[in-house]
Design a protein around this motif. Structure first.
Motif, PDB file in Angstrom:
ATOM      1  N   PHE A 105       0.828  -1.207   0.000  1.00  0.00           N
ATOM      2  CA  PHE A 105       0.000   0.000   0.000  1.00  0.00           C
ATOM      3  C   PHE A 105       0.865   1.262   0.000  1.00  0.00           C
ATOM      4  O   PHE A 105       0.515   2.261  -0.646  1.00  0.00           O
ATOM      5  CB  PHE A 105      -0.955  -0.004   1.193  1.00  0.00           C
ATOM      6  CG  PHE A 105      -2.063  -1.009   1.075  1.00  0.00           C
ATOM      7  CD1 PHE A 105      -3.038  -0.875   0.101  1.00  0.00           C
ATOM      8  CD2 PHE A 105      -2.127  -2.103   1.919  1.00  0.00           C
ATOM      9  CE1 PHE A 105      -4.060  -1.803  -0.028  1.00  0.00           C
ATOM     10  CE2 PHE A 105      -3.150  -3.040   1.804  1.00  0.00           C
ATOM     11  CZ  PHE A 105      -4.112  -2.895   0.829  1.00  0.00           C
ATOM     12  N   GLY A 106       1.983   1.227   0.701  1.00  0.00           N
ATOM     13  CA  GLY A 106       2.871   2.379   0.711  1.00  0.00           C
ATOM     14  C   GLY A 106       3.407   2.694  -0.673  1.00  0.00           C
ATOM     15  O   GLY A 106       3.473   3.860  -1.084  1.00  0.00           O
ATOM     16  N   ARG A 107       3.800   1.663  -1.408  1.00  0.00           N
ATOM     17  CA  ARG A 107       4.317   1.881  -2.765  1.00  0.00           C
ATOM     18  C   ARG A 107       3.234   2.398  -3.705  1.00  0.00           C
ATOM     19  O   ARG A 107       3.494   3.239  -4.557  1.00  0.00           O
ATOM     20  CB  ARG A 107       4.927   0.579  -3.299  1.00  0.00           C
ATOM     21  CG  ARG A 107       6.239   0.224  -2.608  1.00  0.00           C
ATOM     22  CD  ARG A 107       6.795  -1.107  -3.078  1.00  0.00           C
ATOM     23  NE  ARG A 107       8.082  -1.355  -2.443  1.00  0.00           N
ATOM     24  CZ  ARG A 107       9.233  -0.909  -2.923  1.00  0.00           C
ATOM     25  NH1 ARG A 107       9.264  -0.193  -4.034  1.00  0.00           N
ATOM     26  NH2 ARG A 107      10.365  -1.180  -2.289  1.00  0.00           N
ATOM     27  N   ILE A 108       2.017   1.891  -3.534  1.00  0.00           N
ATOM     28  CA  ILE A 108       0.897   2.411  -4.331  1.00  0.00           C
ATOM     29  C   ILE A 108       0.712   3.903  -4.068  1.00  0.00           C
ATOM     30  O   ILE A 108       0.404   4.681  -4.978  1.00  0.00           O
ATOM     31  CB  ILE A 108      -0.394   1.634  -4.003  1.00  0.00           C
ATOM     32  CG1 ILE A 108      -0.299   0.201  -4.532  1.00  0.00           C
ATOM     33  CG2 ILE A 108      -1.627   2.343  -4.583  1.00  0.00           C
ATOM     34  CD1 ILE A 108      -1.433  -0.699  -4.072  1.00  0.00           C
ATOM     35  N   LEU A 109       0.943   4.315  -2.815  1.00  0.00           N
ATOM     36  CA  LEU A 109       0.773   5.714  -2.413  1.00  0.00           C
ATOM     37  C   LEU A 109       1.998   6.574  -2.722  1.00  0.00           C
ATOM     38  O   LEU A 109       2.019   7.760  -2.404  1.00  0.00           O
ATOM     39  CB  LEU A 109       0.465   5.780  -0.917  1.00  0.00           C
ATOM     40  CG  LEU A 109      -0.887   5.183  -0.495  1.00  0.00           C
ATOM     41  CD1 LEU A 109      -0.933   4.948   1.010  1.00  0.00           C
ATOM     42  CD2 LEU A 109      -2.041   6.072  -0.938  1.00  0.00           C
ATOM     43  N   GLY A 110       3.031   5.963  -3.316  1.00  0.00           N
ATOM     44  CA  GLY A 110       4.201   6.724  -3.741  1.00  0.00           C
ATOM     45  C   GLY A 110       5.324   6.787  -2.740  1.00  0.00           C
ATOM     46  O   GLY A 110       6.284   7.545  -2.931  1.00  0.00           O
ATOM     47  N   LEU A 111       5.256   6.009  -1.646  1.00  0.00           N
ATOM     48  CA  LEU A 111       6.310   5.996  -0.639  1.00  0.00           C
ATOM     49  C   LEU A 111       7.346   4.935  -0.996  1.00  0.00           C
ATOM     50  O   LEU A 111       7.015   3.886  -1.541  1.00  0.00           O
ATOM     51  CB  LEU A 111       5.727   5.721   0.744  1.00  0.00           C
ATOM     52  CG  LEU A 111       4.640   6.689   1.223  1.00  0.00           C
ATOM     53  CD1 LEU A 111       4.110   6.238   2.570  1.00  0.00           C
ATOM     54  CD2 LEU A 111       5.168   8.107   1.302  1.00  0.00           C
ATOM     55  N   ARG A 112       8.603   5.202  -0.639  1.00  0.00           N
ATOM     56  CA  ARG A 112       9.686   4.286  -0.975  1.00  0.00           C
ATOM     57  C   ARG A 112      10.739   4.273   0.127  1.00  0.00           C
ATOM     58  O   ARG A 112      10.842   5.206   0.926  1.00  0.00           O
ATOM     59  CB  ARG A 112      10.369   4.697  -2.289  1.00  0.00           C
ATOM     60  CG  ARG A 112       9.524   4.648  -3.556  1.00  0.00           C
ATOM     61  CD  ARG A 112       9.227   3.212  -3.982  1.00  0.00           C
ATOM     62  NE  ARG A 112       8.539   3.166  -5.259  1.00  0.00           N
ATOM     63  CZ  ARG A 112       7.227   3.306  -5.422  1.00  0.00           C
ATOM     64  NH1 ARG A 112       6.465   3.523  -4.353  1.00  0.00           N
ATOM     65  NH2 ARG A 112       6.682   3.232  -6.618  1.00  0.00           N
TER      66      ARG A 112
END
Length: 252
Positions: A105-112
């Motif tokens: 979910f974090g990657r979907i939201l643009g977090l890395r």
């Protein structure tokens, strides 16, 4: 001093194909920034349709909606990163661990990278799930799933958080954790749009509420003020029953 609005809805209408009555009927509402705002009403009142419209999940027929001063129909791509959505149904992958779910979910939201890892650690600790990071979600209790579901919507620090029945069916300890953290979000200036059938909870949590029935706004205000000005009411639940009736509403 009047608080600026973060959501402005004007003459909004939505009718689903095959339905005679509109789900939302010439609906007008202003939600102030920094509020814990309760959308309250019986089954089929239009609450879910309204939230779906505000999240960009459902088109509307007529009217105007602005979110963070951006027109919803034309600027949804810019609005989406500003909102977090926590549905009533558990939106998690049961065969993945908590950490794996939050990475997805974090990657979907643009977090890395380190930023995502730091946020995952922070939220798992806040919701007392750090010891269960590597356990698959299918082995979580209902309250643990509900807390993890909320974490997934908070990862990117949304300016507006939409919650649909966030404490339904959870144990007392999980409910306390969830409500305490919602109050922290409010204290830090976040805006929460909240639907619930728990009137006692809404009365203690919400800074403002709006009662909705049959797609229309019945009334809006601060819970204590609405109760004080209503004849024969000493709680939000009594006001709810007075406004919407005591007859059971079933909605398929």
């Amino acid at each position: 001093m009047q608080t600026a609005s973060i959501i402005d809805i004007r003459d909004l209408s939505k009718t689903y194909r095959g339905n005679g009555a509109p789900a939302v009927d010439r609906f007008t509402l202003t939600i102030p920034e920094g509020a814990i705002f309760g959308l309250l009403g019986p089954n089929g009142a239009g609450k879910t349709t309204l939230v779906h419209i505000l999240c960009g999940l459902c088109r509307f027929d007529t009217g105007r909606v602005t979110v963070c001063s951006l027109p919803l129909q034309r600027r949804m791509k810019e609005i989406r990163p500003l909102i977090g959505v926590v549905p009533q149904d558990i939106a998690l992958y049961p065969t993945l661990t908590a950490g794996e779910n939050l990475n997805v979910f974090g990657r979907i939201l643009g977090l890395r990278g380190a930023m995502l890892e730091s946020r995952i650690r922070e939220l798992l600790a806040l919701f007392e799930l750090e010891a269960y990071r590597y356990r698959r979600v299918e082995h979580y209790s209902g309250g643990m799933k509900r807390r993890l579901n909320l974490i997934a919507g908070l990862l990117h620090r949304p300016r507006i958080l939409f919650l649909d029945e966030p404490t339904v069916g959870v144990d007392v300890q999980s409910r306390r954790l969830i409500l305490d953290h919602l109050r922290l979000i409010h204290r830090d200036g976040g805006t929460i749009i909240y639907t619930s059938h728990y009137m006692e909870e809404a009365e203690s949590l919400c800074t403002q509420v709006a009662f909705i029935d049959r797609g229309k706004l019945i009334c809006q205000g601060v819970p204590a003020e609405l109760i004080r000005t209503a004849e024969g009411c000493d709680s939000l639940e009594m006001l709810y029953l007075q406004l919407t009736g005591k007859r059971q509403r079933d909605c398929c």
